[in-house]
Every structure is written in structure tokens, then in C-alpha cells.
Scaffold this motif. Structure first.
Motif, PDB file in Angstrom:
ATOM      1  N   PHE A  39     -37.392 -71.949  12.734  1.00  0.00           N
ATOM      2  CA  PHE A  39     -36.834 -72.183  14.081  1.00  0.00           C
ATOM      3  C   PHE A  39     -36.920 -73.660  14.457  1.00  0.00           C
ATOM      4  N   SER A  40     -36.205 -74.005  15.533  1.00  0.00           N
ATOM      5  CA  SER A  40     -36.150 -75.384  16.045  1.00  0.00           C
ATOM      6  C   SER A  40     -36.796 -75.450  17.420  1.00  0.00           C
ATOM      7  N   GLY A  41     -37.673 -76.413  17.636  1.00  0.00           N
ATOM      8  CA  GLY A  41     -38.319 -76.569  18.941  1.00  0.00           C
ATOM      9  C   GLY A  41     -37.340 -76.880  20.063  1.00  0.00           C
ATOM     10  N   HIS A  42     -36.279 -77.628  19.745  1.00  0.00           N
ATOM     11  CA  HIS A  42     -35.385 -78.088  20.825  1.00  0.00           C
ATOM     12  C   HIS A  42     -34.544 -76.972  21.420  1.00  0.00           C
ATOM     13  N   LYS A  43     -34.527 -75.798  20.777  1.00  0.00           N
ATOM     14  CA  LYS A  43     -33.789 -74.674  21.357  1.00  0.00           C
ATOM     15  C   LYS A  43     -34.700 -73.765  22.171  1.00  0.00           C
ATOM     16  N   VAL A  44     -35.988 -74.083  22.163  1.00  0.00           N
ATOM     17  CA  VAL A  44     -36.938 -73.282  22.933  1.00  0.00           C
ATOM     18  C   VAL A  44     -37.711 -74.201  23.891  1.00  0.00           C
TER      19      VAL A  44
ATOM     20  N   HIS B 105     -31.688 -64.043  12.735  1.00  0.00           N
ATOM     21  CA  HIS B 105     -32.258 -62.997  13.588  1.00  0.00           C
ATOM     22  C   HIS B 105     -31.285 -62.726  14.732  1.00  0.00           C
ATOM     23  N   VAL B 106     -30.750 -63.815  15.287  1.00  0.00           N
ATOM     24  CA  VAL B 106     -29.719 -63.721  16.322  1.00  0.00           C
ATOM     25  C   VAL B 106     -28.623 -64.708  15.958  1.00  0.00           C
ATOM     26  N   SER B 107     -27.371 -64.250  16.024  1.00  0.00           N
ATOM     27  CA  SER B 107     -26.239 -65.117  15.670  1.00  0.00           C
ATOM     28  C   SER B 107     -25.920 -66.080  16.806  1.00  0.00           C
ATOM     29  N   ASN B 108     -25.788 -67.355  16.470  1.00  0.00           N
ATOM     30  CA  ASN B 108     -25.442 -68.337  17.498  1.00  0.00           C
ATOM     31  C   ASN B 108     -23.978 -68.269  17.878  1.00  0.00           C
ATOM     32  N   ALA B 109     -23.140 -67.674  17.031  1.00  0.00           N
ATOM     33  CA  ALA B 109     -21.707 -67.609  17.324  1.00  0.00           C
ATOM     34  C   ALA B 109     -21.333 -66.334  18.064  1.00  0.00           C
TER      35      ALA B 109
ATOM     36  N   GLU C  45     -23.869 -66.302   9.213  1.00  0.00           N
ATOM     37  CA  GLU C  45     -24.869 -67.379   9.208  1.00  0.00           C
ATOM     38  C   GLU C  45     -24.301 -68.694   9.749  1.00  0.00           C
ATOM     39  N   HIS C  46     -25.212 -69.447  10.328  1.00  0.00           N
ATOM     40  CA  HIS C  46     -24.962 -70.846  10.686  1.00  0.00           C
ATOM     41  C   HIS C  46     -24.791 -71.627   9.372  1.00  0.00           C
ATOM     42  N   HIS C  47     -24.011 -72.684   9.385  1.00  0.00           N
ATOM     43  CA  HIS C  47     -23.795 -73.463   8.158  1.00  0.00           C
ATOM     44  C   HIS C  47     -25.110 -73.895   7.505  1.00  0.00           C
ATOM     45  N   SER C  48     -26.146 -74.059   8.316  1.00  0.00           N
ATOM     46  CA  SER C  48     -27.423 -74.510   7.750  1.00  0.00           C
ATOM     47  C   SER C  48     -28.099 -73.436   6.895  1.00  0.00           C
ATOM     48  N   ASN C  49     -27.621 -72.200   6.988  1.00  0.00           N
ATOM     49  CA  ASN C  49     -28.159 -71.155   6.103  1.00  0.00           C
ATOM     50  C   ASN C  49     -27.103 -70.734   5.068  1.00  0.00           C
TER      51      ASN C  49
ATOM     52  N   VAL D 133     -35.395 -65.631   7.192  1.00  0.00           N
ATOM     53  CA  VAL D 133     -34.797 -65.365   8.500  1.00  0.00           C
ATOM     54  C   VAL D 133     -34.625 -66.678   9.258  1.00  0.00           C
ATOM     55  N   ASP D 134     -33.390 -66.922   9.694  1.00  0.00           N
ATOM     56  CA  ASP D 134     -33.101 -68.061  10.560  1.00  0.00           C
ATOM     57  C   ASP D 134     -33.344 -67.589  11.993  1.00  0.00           C
ATOM     58  N   GLY D 135     -34.439 -68.052  12.568  1.00  0.00           N
ATOM     59  CA  GLY D 135     -34.825 -67.594  13.898  1.00  0.00           C
ATOM     60  C   GLY D 135     -34.452 -68.547  15.022  1.00  0.00           C
ATOM     61  N   ALA D 136     -33.536 -69.486  14.738  1.00  0.00           N
ATOM     62  CA  ALA D 136     -33.223 -70.532  15.727  1.00  0.00           C
ATOM     63  C   ALA D 136     -32.796 -69.965  17.079  1.00  0.00           C
ATOM     64  N   GLN D 137     -32.049 -68.844  17.065  1.00  0.00           N
ATOM     65  CA  GLN D 137     -31.584 -68.270  18.339  1.00  0.00           C
ATOM     66  C   GLN D 137     -32.446 -67.103  18.799  1.00  0.00           C
ATOM     67  N   ALA D 138     -33.427 -66.733  18.027  1.00  0.00           N
ATOM     68  CA  ALA D 138     -34.266 -65.598  18.426  1.00  0.00           C
ATOM     69  C   ALA D 138     -35.518 -66.071  19.160  1.00  0.00           C
TER      70      ALA D 138
ATOM     71  N   ASN E  97     -26.874 -73.732  26.060  1.00  0.00           N
ATOM     72  CA  ASN E  97     -28.284 -73.623  25.651  1.00  0.00           C
ATOM     73  C   ASN E  97     -28.482 -73.239  24.192  1.00  0.00           C
ATOM     74  N   ALA E  98     -27.453 -72.653  23.582  1.00  0.00           N
ATOM     75  CA  ALA E  98     -27.583 -72.314  22.162  1.00  0.00           C
ATOM     76  C   ALA E  98     -27.487 -73.570  21.295  1.00  0.00           C
ATOM     77  N   ALA E  99     -26.943 -74.645  21.853  1.00  0.00           N
ATOM     78  CA  ALA E  99     -26.898 -75.915  21.101  1.00  0.00           C
ATOM     79  C   ALA E  99     -28.211 -76.666  21.267  1.00  0.00           C
TER      80      ALA E  99
ATOM     81  N   ARG F 149     -38.321 -80.880  10.794  1.00  0.00           N
ATOM     82  CA  ARG F 149     -37.506 -81.433  11.876  1.00  0.00           C
ATOM     83  C   ARG F 149     -36.822 -80.329  12.666  1.00  0.00           C
ATOM     84  N   GLY F 150     -36.672 -79.171  12.051  1.00  0.00           N
ATOM     85  CA  GLY F 150     -35.998 -78.071  12.736  1.00  0.00           C
ATOM     86  C   GLY F 150     -35.625 -76.999  11.737  1.00  0.00           C
ATOM     87  N   THR F 151     -34.733 -76.122  12.145  1.00  0.00           N
ATOM     88  CA  THR F 151     -34.304 -75.003  11.305  1.00  0.00           C
ATOM     89  C   THR F 151     -33.636 -75.489  10.022  1.00  0.00           C
ATOM     90  N   THR F 152     -32.752 -76.467  10.164  1.00  0.00           N
ATOM     91  CA  THR F 152     -32.007 -76.962   9.003  1.00  0.00           C
ATOM     92  C   THR F 152     -32.957 -77.474   7.928  1.00  0.00           C
ATOM     93  N   GLU F 153     -33.910 -78.290   8.338  1.00  0.00           N
ATOM     94  CA  GLU F 153     -34.828 -78.831   7.346  1.00  0.00           C
ATOM     95  C   GLU F 153     -35.710 -77.723   6.759  1.00  0.00           C
TER      96      GLU F 153
HETATM   97  C1  LIG Z   1     -28.940 -74.434  15.942  1.00  0.00           C
HETATM   98  C2  LIG Z   1     -29.025 -73.468  14.841  1.00  0.00           C
HETATM   99  C3  LIG Z   1     -29.381 -73.882  13.557  1.00  0.00           C
HETATM  100  C4  LIG Z   1     -29.658 -75.311  13.206  1.00  0.00           C
HETATM  101  O1  LIG Z   1     -30.736 -75.806  13.923  1.00  0.00           O
HETATM  102  P1  LIG Z   1     -31.076 -77.364  13.880  1.00  0.00           P
HETATM  103  O2  LIG Z   1     -32.002 -77.543  15.020  1.00  0.00           O
HETATM  104  O3  LIG Z   1     -29.767 -78.087  14.055  1.00  0.00           O
HETATM  105  O4  LIG Z   1     -31.693 -77.639  12.565  1.00  0.00           O
HETATM  106  C5  LIG Z   1     -29.458 -72.924  12.579  1.00  0.00           C
HETATM  107  N1  LIG Z   1     -29.199 -71.636  12.837  1.00  0.00           N
HETATM  108  C6  LIG Z   1     -28.864 -71.199  14.051  1.00  0.00           C
HETATM  109  C7  LIG Z   1     -28.619 -69.746  14.275  1.00  0.00           C
HETATM  110  C8  LIG Z   1     -28.751 -72.104  15.096  1.00  0.00           C
HETATM  111  O5  LIG Z   1     -28.408 -71.682  16.302  1.00  0.00           O
END
Ligand SMILES: *Cc1c(COP(=O)(O)O)cnc(C)c1O
Length: 413
Positions: free
Chosen positions: A228-233, A178-182, A128-132, A205-210, A35-37, A98-102
Motif C-alpha cells: 500500500f501507499s501512505g499518500h492514499k491513506v 483488494h479494491v479496484s481504483n478504476a 489491475e492498476h498498471h503497477s501490478n 495483493v495490491d492494497g492501495a485502495q483498500a 481521493n483515489a489518486a 516509496r509506495g505500492t509501485t515500488e
Molecule cells: C494508486 C494505486 C497504485 C499505485 O500507487 P503509487 O502510490 O503510485 O505507487 C497501485 N494500485 C492501485 C489500486 C492504486 O490505486
């Protein structure tokens, strides 16, 4: 205070909302722990996408016809929903991406290019995620900014003392998830923000996992940017958002040019850009996906984010206890405050082999570096297995996953 009975979850009803959970994989019931993906999508969201294309698909903002009006109202309505969900002050502080990365690339390319000079420092957490990380490294090469990295201790907790020491006159921005995906670590964002602001720096703040796991209040956190990204919520792929304080957003130049982001274009008299947030939404956006992201937030709110969070915490504890009993299994990320992510390796078995074999038993977990190579390198590893939870996961699934893992380990060791 919410009592425990208020937090009771009708898990069977929750699961019925997700058609994909009924499918089988290799003849076994699907156990989805990735679910974190991306999280799976409830019928309300799938129906919202379908309804959009069946009834009111149109390009937004420019039209004077009914369909364009309806599509525009639905799209702009989600801006207010996202505002409310993050407790932002006003809807124009929300930019759809498009999401967190963008969202992070928007900040780097607009705010970063306009404000960073050679020698300016951007502080980034090691987890951090590579996108940050990479958007800032691109500016490091191009502009000669300096990146400083906040270290992480053995539990996967940020070393705030080192962080405070690295803040200085040249610090312009602090980037932290905010929350580490790893590792699953929940970072003390309000505290980090306070220290950054004391040095005149901003915080992203990268809130993708929060956002999927807890209530968010960007004003209480005092975040300058929050992505944040919609597809993770529980939303569809392709839509997400950037929150930025209005005063900061207003000062930022566009980063992509095109339709929607201008108020007037002229070869002779120059081009005037649109007001925020439209200045940052060049071209036709993912209208259906944004509208459906709104349906996903409605779904979460109908369930109640506190109820969802309480359930996931219970499940996280249960899964952690069961996994800890496996001989030779090491969990990375043992911070006192964690969200539903468990990263682990097992002595004598490669993560990749575990992932492949456990899939044969119907269990979907992720193996690899989780787009967070620097923090894995900190622990001397290149890959982990990661089980990540969502509100529809059950204790029975966790138990079946642990049993499947034991079977797989029996084959590998
Ligand atoms: C998934 C994730 C991203 C990237 O999100 P995208 O939807 O691929 O843009 C960035 N940071 C964290 C913490 C993530 O879990």
C-alpha cells in the motif's frame, strides 16, 4: 456489534483537521473528489513532518548520537504501527518503500527473479492498476514467464470460475488488487488466496485502495504479499510499505544494493546482507515521510476505521443514487461490494471536457484511464470520469458536484 450511534462522525471536526479543504479554486470552494489518486493530509501529519525537520532530523541506524537515535526510534516505531494496522504477525514483515509501485517492483525483482522460470505462470486480474501489470510484463520479456488474465464480468466482478480453471501446475503467483481504483470493486481476496495456495502458488495483493477504506487483516486474508501507499491513506507522498510473510521474505535476495542493507562488505571475503526487513531498504529512506505515515495511521485509528468505512459507504450510496438519475450517465463498476469510487461516462460528452469544465466550478475529479487501461478496454472505453471519496467528503459536496456536473453537461450537450 457496533451500533449506528457508535459510528456517528463529527464531520465538521474531521474537516477542520484538513487545512487544504478551506481553499478556493477559481473562486469556488474546493470540492475534492480525487481521493483515489491521493488523499489530502491532516494537520497532525503536516505537523509531524515539520516537527521531524525542526527537532530530530538525522540519518538513521548508523548514528550513535541523540538525533540519530530519536529518528531511528521514530522510523522503527512506524514499522510496529504498520504491522498492527495490517495485523501482520511481526514488525520485521514490514518493508518500507516509496509506495505500492515500488513494493510490487520489489517482489517482481527479488522474489520473481529468484523463483520464476520460463513457462511459469503468473495470474493477474484484468482490473489491475498498471503497477501490478507492467513489472510482470517486464519479467515476461526477460524470463519467458507466461501471464494469464482473470476476466471481469459486466458489473466489474472477477470471474472466479475462470480463475479456478486457470490455476495449474505452472502457477507460481496470483496478483490481484483488494479494491479496484478504476471500478471500486472489492475483491474476495481470502477466497482467491485459498485457491492459489491449494495450487502451491503465492498471492500478491495490491492494497492501495483498500487500506484507506477498510480494516485490513493480512493473516485472515492469508496474503503472502500486501502493498500500500501512505499518500492514499492521509499520509505524505513518498512512503508506503510492503508486507510479506517472514518465511518468504527471509528466502528472498536483495534487489537493490547499498548502505543499510548489508551486515558486512568486503572485496575479499564477500558481502553479507542484513536480516529482513533491512535487506530490502538500501540507502537512506524517506525517514520523515515514514514517520508522518505513522501519524496518518494514528489519525485514522483515532477516528476509527469502522466509522470511516460506514460514512464512506453511506456517501457512496448517496452519490450513486444521485448520479444514476442523470440522463445518459453510465456507471462502470456496479459490483455488490464496492468502496468509494464511482467511474462513469456520459453520452454526448467527453470525459476530458467534463473534467476541465467542472474544475472551473471548483470540483476536482479525475478523468482518463486511471492507470487501468486493460479493464477500461474490456468495457470498450478509453476514459472515464472518476469521483472518489474520502472520510472528509460531505453530502453537500456530493450534491454540489452533481449540480456542477449537470451544468457542465448543459454546456456540452
Ligand atoms: C494508486 C494505486 C497504485 C499505485 O500507487 P503509487 O502510490 O503510485 O505507487 C497501485 N494500485 C492501485 C489500486 C492504486 O490505486
Amino acid at each position: 456489534m457496533t451500533s449506528i450511534t457508535d459510528l456517528t462522525l463529527d464531520l465538521a471536526a474531521v474537516r477542520r483537521d484538513f487545512p487544504i479543504l478551506e481553499r478556493e479554486v477559481h473562486g469556488k470552494p474546493l470540492i475534492y473528489l480525487d481521493n483515489a489518486a491521493t488523499s489530502q493530509t491532516p494537520s497532525a501529519v503536516i505537523d509531524c513532518l515539520s516537527d521531524y525537520y525542526r527537532r530530530y532530523n538525522a540519518n538513521i541506524h548508523r548514528g550513535l548520537h541523540t538525533l540519530a537515535d530519536e529518528a531511528t526510534a521514530a522510523y522503527e516505531g512506524v514499522r510496529a504501527k504498520v504491522q498492527a494496522h495490517l495485523n501482520a504477525f511481526e514488525p520485521r514483515e514490514i518493508v518500507f518503500t516509496r509506495g505500492t509501485t515500488e513494493a510490487i517492483n520489489l517482489v517482481a525483482n527479488s522474489w520473481g527473479r529468484a523463483n520464476l522460470k520460463p513457462g511459469d505462470e503468473v495470474v493477474i486480474s484484468l482490473m489491475e492498476h498498471h503497477s501490478n501489470i507492467v513489472p510482470w510484463q517486464l519479467l515476461e520479456r526477460e524470463l519467458g514467464i507466461v501471464i494469464r488474465v482473470i476476466p471481469v464480468d459486466d458489473r466489474g466482478v472477477l470471474d472466479l470460475e475462470s480463475y479456478r480453471e486457470m490455476l495449474g501446475e505452472r502457477t507460481r503467483l496470483v496478483c490481484v488488487n483488494h479494491v479496484s481504483n478504476a471500478l471500486g470493486t472489492v475483491n474476495p481476496v481470502a477466497e482467491i488466496a485459498k485457491a492459489a495456495h491449494a495450487h502451491g502458488a503465492l498471492i500478491l495483493v495490491d492494497g492501495a485502495q483498500a487500506v484507506p477504506h477498510q480494516a485490513i487483516d493480512v493473516q485472515a486474508l492469508d496474503a503472502d504479499f500486501y502493498a500500500f501507499s501512505g499518500h492514499k491513506v492521509y499520509g505524505p507522498l513518498g512512503a508506503g510499505a510492503l508486507y510479506a510473510k517472514a518465511s518468504i521474505l527471509e528466502s528472498m535476495p536483495p534487489w537493490q544494493g547499498g548502505g543499510e542493507m548489508i551486515s558486512r562488505v568486503s572485496f575479499d571475503r564477500g558481502t553479507e546482507f542484513a536480516a529482513i526487513p533491512h535487506r530490502f531498504e538500501a540507502g537512506t529512506p524517506a525517514v520523515a515521510e515514514v514517520v508522518a505515515m505513522g501519524a496518518a495511521l494514528d489519525w485514522v485509528n483515532a477516528l476509527g476505521i469502522e466509522r470511516l468505512a460506514a460514512w464512506e459507504q453511506w456517501l457512496l450510496d448517496h452519490a450513486t443514487q444521485r448520479l444514476e438519475r442523470i440522463d445518459g450517465l453510465r456507471i462502470f463498476g456496479t459490483a455488490p461490494e464496492k468502496a468509494g469510487v464511482i467511474s462513469f461516462v456520459v453520452d454526448g460528452a467527453h470525459a476530458q471536457d467534463i473534467g476541465l469544465l467542472i474544475d472551473q466550478l471548483g470540483v476536482a475529479i479525475r478523468t482518463g484511464h486511471h492507470c487501468a487501461q486493460p479493464v477500461l478496454a474490456r468495457f470498450g472505453i478509453e476514459a472515464t470520469c472518476r469521483a472518489s471519496l474520502a472520510v472528509y467528503n460531505t453530502p453537500e459536496e456530493v450534491d454540489a458536484f452533481v449540480e456542477a456536473l449537470q451544468r457542465v453537461l448543459g454546456m456540452l450537450r
